[in-house]
Write a protein that holds these residues in place. Structure first.
Motif, PDB file in Angstrom:
ATOM      1  N   ARG A   1      -2.083   4.468  20.855  1.00 33.79           N
ATOM      2  CA  ARG A   1      -3.110   5.585  20.226  1.00 33.79           C
ATOM      3  C   ARG A   1      -2.797   5.518  18.536  1.00 33.79           C
ATOM      4  O   ARG A   1      -1.813   5.448  18.257  1.00 33.79           O
TER       5      ARG A   1
ATOM      6  N   ALA B   1      -4.959  14.066  19.778  1.00 32.99           N
ATOM      7  CA  ALA B   1      -4.088  14.935  20.608  1.00 32.99           C
ATOM      8  C   ALA B   1      -2.841  14.060  21.086  1.00 32.99           C
ATOM      9  O   ALA B   1      -3.134  13.452  22.132  1.00 32.99           O
ATOM     10  N   SER B   2      -1.988  14.160  20.647  1.00 33.80           N
ATOM     11  CA  SER B   2      -0.789  13.272  21.252  1.00 33.80           C
ATOM     12  C   SER B   2       0.567  13.956  20.382  1.00 33.80           C
ATOM     13  O   SER B   2       0.767  13.713  19.344  1.00 33.80           O
TER      14      SER B   2
ATOM     15  N   MET C   1       3.137  11.956  20.654  1.00 36.38           N
ATOM     16  CA  MET C   1       3.877  10.696  20.067  1.00 36.38           C
ATOM     17  C   MET C   1       3.427  10.720  18.273  1.00 36.38           C
ATOM     18  O   MET C   1       4.335  10.500  17.646  1.00 36.38           O
TER      19      MET C   1
ATOM     20  N   TYR D   1      -5.956  -0.092  29.250  1.00 36.35           N
ATOM     21  CA  TYR D   1      -5.784   1.475  28.985  1.00 36.35           C
ATOM     22  C   TYR D   1      -5.908   2.333  30.146  1.00 36.35           C
ATOM     23  O   TYR D   1      -4.981   2.995  30.659  1.00 36.35           O
TER      24      TYR D   1
ATOM     25  N   ASN E   1      -2.667   3.836  32.379  1.00 36.02           N
ATOM     26  CA  ASN E   1      -2.791   5.342  32.784  1.00 36.02           C
ATOM     27  C   ASN E   1      -3.119   5.534  34.409  1.00 36.02           C
ATOM     28  O   ASN E   1      -3.076   6.726  34.699  1.00 36.02           O
TER      29      ASN E   1
ATOM     30  N   TRP F   1       1.432   5.485  34.277  1.00 32.62           N
ATOM     31  CA  TRP F   1       1.410   6.849  33.944  1.00 32.62           C
ATOM     32  C   TRP F   1       1.876   7.630  35.303  1.00 32.62           C
ATOM     33  O   TRP F   1       2.828   8.428  35.267  1.00 32.62           O
TER      34      TRP F   1
ATOM     35  N   ASP G   1       5.862   3.578  23.589  1.00 30.22           N
ATOM     36  CA  ASP G   1       5.481   3.906  24.919  1.00 30.22           C
ATOM     37  C   ASP G   1       5.045   2.852  25.862  1.00 30.22           C
ATOM     38  O   ASP G   1       5.176   1.607  25.600  1.00 30.22           O
ATOM     39  N   TYR G   2       4.788   3.164  27.106  1.00 34.23           N
ATOM     40  CA  TYR G   2       4.366   2.517  28.335  1.00 34.23           C
ATOM     41  C   TYR G   2       3.345   1.438  28.275  1.00 34.23           C
ATOM     42  O   TYR G   2       3.384   0.749  28.991  1.00 34.23           O
ATOM     43  N   HIS G   3       2.651   1.661  27.032  1.00 36.71           N
ATOM     44  CA  HIS G   3       1.438   0.689  27.043  1.00 36.71           C
ATOM     45  C   HIS G   3       2.016  -0.873  26.872  1.00 36.71           C
ATOM     46  O   HIS G   3       1.195  -1.478  26.628  1.00 36.71           O
TER      47      HIS G   3
ATOM     48  N   HIS H   1       7.850   7.440  25.635  1.00 36.53           N
ATOM     49  CA  HIS H   1       7.693   8.861  25.512  1.00 36.53           C
ATOM     50  C   HIS H   1       7.638   9.589  26.737  1.00 36.53           C
ATOM     51  O   HIS H   1       7.471  10.675  26.787  1.00 36.53           O
ATOM     52  N   ILE H   2       7.709   8.951  27.755  1.00 38.64           N
ATOM     53  CA  ILE H   2       7.239   9.701  28.986  1.00 38.64           C
ATOM     54  C   ILE H   2       8.613   9.487  29.985  1.00 38.64           C
ATOM     55  O   ILE H   2       9.700   8.807  29.891  1.00 38.64           O
TER      56      ILE H   2
ATOM     57  N   ARG I   1      -3.067  18.498  26.645  1.00 36.51           N
ATOM     58  CA  ARG I   1      -4.314  17.798  26.941  1.00 36.51           C
ATOM     59  C   ARG I   1      -4.505  17.969  28.438  1.00 36.51           C
ATOM     60  O   ARG I   1      -3.482  18.394  29.024  1.00 36.51           O
TER      61      ARG I   1
ATOM     62  N   SER J   1      -9.155  14.333  28.226  1.00 35.18           N
ATOM     63  CA  SER J   1      -8.323  13.062  27.835  1.00 35.18           C
ATOM     64  C   SER J   1      -8.589  12.277  29.135  1.00 35.18           C
ATOM     65  O   SER J   1      -8.809  12.914  30.149  1.00 35.18           O
ATOM     66  N   ARG J   2      -8.745  10.980  28.774  1.00 35.18           N
ATOM     67  CA  ARG J   2      -8.663  10.022  29.733  1.00 35.18           C
ATOM     68  C   ARG J   2      -9.876  10.385  30.734  1.00 35.18           C
ATOM     69  O   ARG J   2      -9.760  10.103  32.128  1.00 35.18           O
TER      70      ARG J   2
HETATM   71  O1  F6P Z   1       3.247  11.134  24.627  1.00 31.22           O
HETATM   72  C1  F6P Z   1       2.597  10.087  25.893  1.00 31.22           C
HETATM   73  C2  F6P Z   1       1.142   9.796  25.452  1.00 31.22           C
HETATM   74  O2  F6P Z   1       0.815   9.030  26.523  1.00 31.22           O
HETATM   75  C3  F6P Z   1       0.955   9.013  24.211  1.00 31.22           C
HETATM   76  O3  F6P Z   1       1.397   7.657  24.191  1.00 31.22           O
HETATM   77  C4  F6P Z   1      -0.333   9.232  23.853  1.00 31.22           C
HETATM   78  O4  F6P Z   1      -0.739   9.084  22.577  1.00 31.22           O
HETATM   79  C5  F6P Z   1      -0.450  10.567  24.236  1.00 31.22           C
HETATM   80  O5  F6P Z   1       0.288  10.627  25.555  1.00 31.22           O
HETATM   81  C6  F6P Z   1      -1.883  11.128  24.679  1.00 31.22           C
HETATM   82  O6  F6P Z   1      -2.648  10.069  25.513  1.00 31.22           O
HETATM   83  P1  F6P Z   1      -3.749   8.983  24.970  1.00 31.22           P
HETATM   84  O7  F6P Z   1      -3.293   8.495  24.147  1.00 31.22           O
HETATM   85  O8  F6P Z   1      -3.860   8.278  26.326  1.00 31.22           O
HETATM   86  O9  F6P Z   1      -4.788   9.978  24.806  1.00 31.22           O
END
Ligand code: F6P
Length: 739
Positions: free
Chosen positions: A278, A296-297, A299, A358, A363, A367, A414-416, A438-439, A548, A585-586
């Motif tokens: 992100r 919104a994050s 991170m 992604y 996710n 996730w 992060d996990y990506h 971060h998770i 989120r 989100s997502r």
């Molecule tokens: O904090 C965890 C996290 O997955 C971040 O890496 C990410 O920016 C945030 O949540 C929001 O998720 P996304 O980037 O998928 O909108």
């Protein structure tokens, strides 16, 4: 004053030149018009006088010639007549007696050319028009007849034109000068004066004064620049004061300045490279305009202040619909847009990459795998394929940017990007790499269901340092490695040795940018009425939730607890409203769009159940809100409610605490959020226990101010001493110390 005079003088001269030019043109055309009229009129008179030529010459030759000519002059409004025979023989009347000398030159010309001739002469300072009719006839010995007409009126008309135009020029110059002076005074001098006074006030006053800027579009670029300079000055002043205070108190609170200085020492001007999926700033199109938003994050909330303090490079996916238009030819853009401090490099993903990397593997796979929130992870071969491709793409970008550095410092988020540490390590064995997860990290049995468990662990162990929010997650990770890989796990110093390399696994509870300066900030308090007015709701108190929209956030559980609270405490109906800010989100993933519908339906159902005029139990604000939009809700709320079913840290909890400068308000916090390990002053809840959560809401509303103050002070002290600058300093120092 000097400017005024010079300007007015220039205006007078400019208008004068124009007026003179026009008058000159007007006069020449007027003069030629009047002259030709006079000529026509005189020709007409001459024709009439000579109508009966033989009679005319008979009378001329008689003894009473002078008398005859006077009578003609009177009749036709002429000044005089002169009959020229030769230079010795001239007959004239009273007026023309002495004019033969003045006229002979023209008489000769007319005789020579054998045609009539008209011209102007000056007699006793007056203008006279003479008209000469030559005569060639054998029977009469006359050579020419001259008619004199008054032409003085033409001069009078010309003079009056000059005079009128002079007056006109004078009036014009006067009014134009007057209007110019007024425009300068009101339109330029006054705004400049206001800006100067504002700049003076800002220089000596507080940051509040920066906001009270003089209005008006004119000079707004100047105002913006002054505002920026004032902000920088104010920040520098506040930093100096803060540093002085820290020295006096001998406290060890981290600030952006301290982090910057420390990193300069440790990194020796090397830039930090942050990698995340992100991006910290996203350019989006809204109609015809392009807006830059902060997604919104948590991170981003955490990492952005570090890059702002230390500068550097942030590599992320460009996902805004106007992102491509906002970068240079190297896909770079300087951010923050208003006050650039570091470089953002955007990498572009194809539709397949976005779908599988992604939405798919990150996710729908990792996730839910890491969050124990009862949503089954889905692992697809194609998702894994693209996960590897995108990790390779980012590795290539990092290697490109660090081509001339042997030992760059790389912070992966992060996990990506579980595979990224190993991919970079292969090409740059001496790079200093940290990855922060971060998770949460689940227990080994849960993680073991991932078909690519070993590859993910191997990828992560390419880093020198793997960070989690809590020791609990570190332990889970070490257990997982122990179970899945051939390696030596050390529980003494929390490390993994594999293939001759050691990776340290450490907890770094992440935080927000909160320093002593923010602690003292005078935050303007807004009442619930002011906030709810635009939604047509009247309530005495509000609670706030900011999330989120994600199935891990326990939003449905939160709403059920609110419903139960009203059931148990009907006296609050019509008086208390819970405001839930939810950033979609997502939403392309079904489990996410399902949560959106679920919480909308729940909010509607509960609101319908307790329906009352001008009031709602739950106000669901379902859109992205900027930090500036959220802050007033934080400060107006009686409490903030965080009900994550599982969460790495949850920075909303810390942001709410940071916003309560009066040490009031309560925090209801899920025991499954990482923040609950630090914020002991919160009312800790189990989000699955609806009954207790309802009671927690009542407790938050009815807690004594003294108890709220005591709890809030504890939490603010934690956020202050363990802020994001201390997080970054500890993480980077740990990374640097690894040899
Ligand atoms: O904090 C965890 C996290 O997955 C971040 O890496 C990410 O920016 C945030 O949540 C929001 O998720 P996304 O980037 O998928 O909108």
């Amino acid at each position: 004053m000097r400017i005024n005079l010079a300007l007015i003088f220039s205006i007078i001269i400019a208008i004068g030149i124009v007026a003179f030019g026009f008058t000159f043109f007007q006069i020449s055309s007027e003069r030629s018009k009047l002259s030709s009229e006079l000529e026509t009129r005189t020709t007409g008179v001459v024709e009439k006088v000579l109508e009966n030529e033989s009679l005319f010459y008979a009378r001329i030759n008689s003894a009473s010639a002078g008398h005859f000519m006077d009578s003609i002059a009177n009749k036709y409004n002429l000044l005089g007549i002169l009959v020229y025979f030769n230079s010795d023989s001239i007959i004239s009347n009273n007026f023309s007696d002495n004019l033969a000398g003045l006229s002979t030159k023209y008489i000769f010309q007319a005789i020579a050319s054998e045609s009539s001739l008209g011209n102007f002469i000056t007699v006793d300072g007056k203008s006279v028009y003479l008209f000469i009719k030559p005569r060639k006839s054998d029977d009469i010995s006359v050579s020419a007849i001259v008619f004199y007409t008054d032409a003085e009126y033409i001069e009078k008309i010309i003079k009056s034109i000059w005079f009128r135009n002079f007056i006109r020029w004078f009036i014009q110059a006067f009014f134009v000068s007057l209007v110019t002076i007024l425009v300068i005074r009101w339109g330029i001098f006054n705004p400049i004066k206001k800006i100067v006074n504002w700049a003076k006030a800002v220089r000596t006053g507080s940051s509040e004064l920066i906001k009270q800027q003089p209005q008006g579009k004119f000079l707004s670029p100047l105002r913006k620049e002054i505002e920026y300079i004032a902000k920088v000055m104010y920040e520098a002043k506040a930093n100096a004061e803060e540093e002085a205070r820290l020295r006096t108190n001998a406290e060890a609170i981290w600030t952006s300045e301290r982090l910057k200085a420390e990193m300069k020492n440790l990194l020796h001007d090397k830039k930090i490279i942050v990698v995340s999926n992100r991006e910290p700033y996203m350019h989006i199109r809204e109609g015809k305009i392009i807006r830059c938003i902060v997604p919104a994050s948590g991170m981003i909330t955490a990492l952005e202040p570090i890059l702002k303090a230390c500068g550097g490079l942030w590599i992320a996916s460009g996902t805004g619909d106007a992102d491509k238009e906002s970068v240079d030819k190297n896909d770079k853009v300087q951010v923050p847009p208003d006050e650039p401090k570091y470089t953002l490099i955007r990498l572009w993903q194809t539709k397949e990459e976005e779908d599988h990397f992604y939405y798919g593997f990150s996710n729908e796979g990792l996730w839910p795998l890491c969050h124990i929130a009862h949503t089954r992870p889905v692992f697809r071969k194609e998702d894994w394929h693209y996960y590897r491709i995108v990790n390779e793409k980012f590795a290539k970008a990092v290697l490109n940017e660090t081509a001339d550095e042997e030992k760059p410092y790389i912070l992966i988020q992060d996990y990506h990007f579980a595979l990224l540490p190993e991919l970079i390590r292969k090409e740059k064995p001496n790079a200093k790499i940290a990855i922060f997860w971060h998770i949460p990290w689940p227990n080994p049995e849960s993680f073991g269901i991932c078909p690519w468990e070993r590859e993910i662990l191997t990828g992560l162990l390419g880093a020198d340092l793997v960070g989690f929010h809590t020791q609990y997650h570190c332990n889970h990770f070490l257990d997982t490695v122990n179970n899945a890989l051939e390696s030596r796990v050390s529980w003494e110093n929390f490390s993994v040795k594999r293939g001759g390399r050691t990776t340290f696994i450490k907890p770094f509870p992440i935080s927000i940018a909160f320093t002593l300066r923010d602690m003292d900030n005078d935050v303007k308090r807004i009442t619930p009425d002011q906030l709810l007015n635009e939604y047509g709701i009247v309530a005495q108190n509000i609670g706030i939730g900011v999330d989120r929209i994600d199935y891990t956030k326990g939003l449905a559980e939160k709403f059920l607890a609110i419903e139960r609270f009203f059931e148990k405490n009907p006296s609050y109906i019509g008086k208390f409203t819970f405001v839930q800010i939810g950033a979609p989100s997502r939403t392309l993933i079904k489990s996410y769009s399902d949560v959106v519908s679920l919480i909308e339906n729940e909010a509607n159902r509960i609101n319908w159940r307790f329906k009352s005029k001008n009031w709602k139990a739950i106000l669901l604000l379902k859109r992205h809100h900027s930090h500036e939009e959220i802050t007033p809700f934080y400060s107006a709320a009686e409490f903030c409610m965080v009900t994550s079913l599982h969460d790495g840290m949850n920075l909303v909890a810390k942001e709410f605490v940071a916003s309560r400068n009066n040490n009031d308000g309560a925090l209801i916090l899920s025991r499954f959020a990482g923040a609950s390990h630090e914020l002991h002053g919160a009312i800790i809840v189990n989000p699955y226990d609806i009954e207790r959560m309802a009671d927690a809401i009542k407790l938050a509303l009815e807690m004594t101010p003294e108890e709220k103050c005591q709890r809030m002070k504890q939490m603010r002290q934690v956020v202050l001493t363990q802020n994001i600058y201390s997080w970054a300093a500890t993480l980077l120092k740990t990374l640097i110390s690894i040899t």
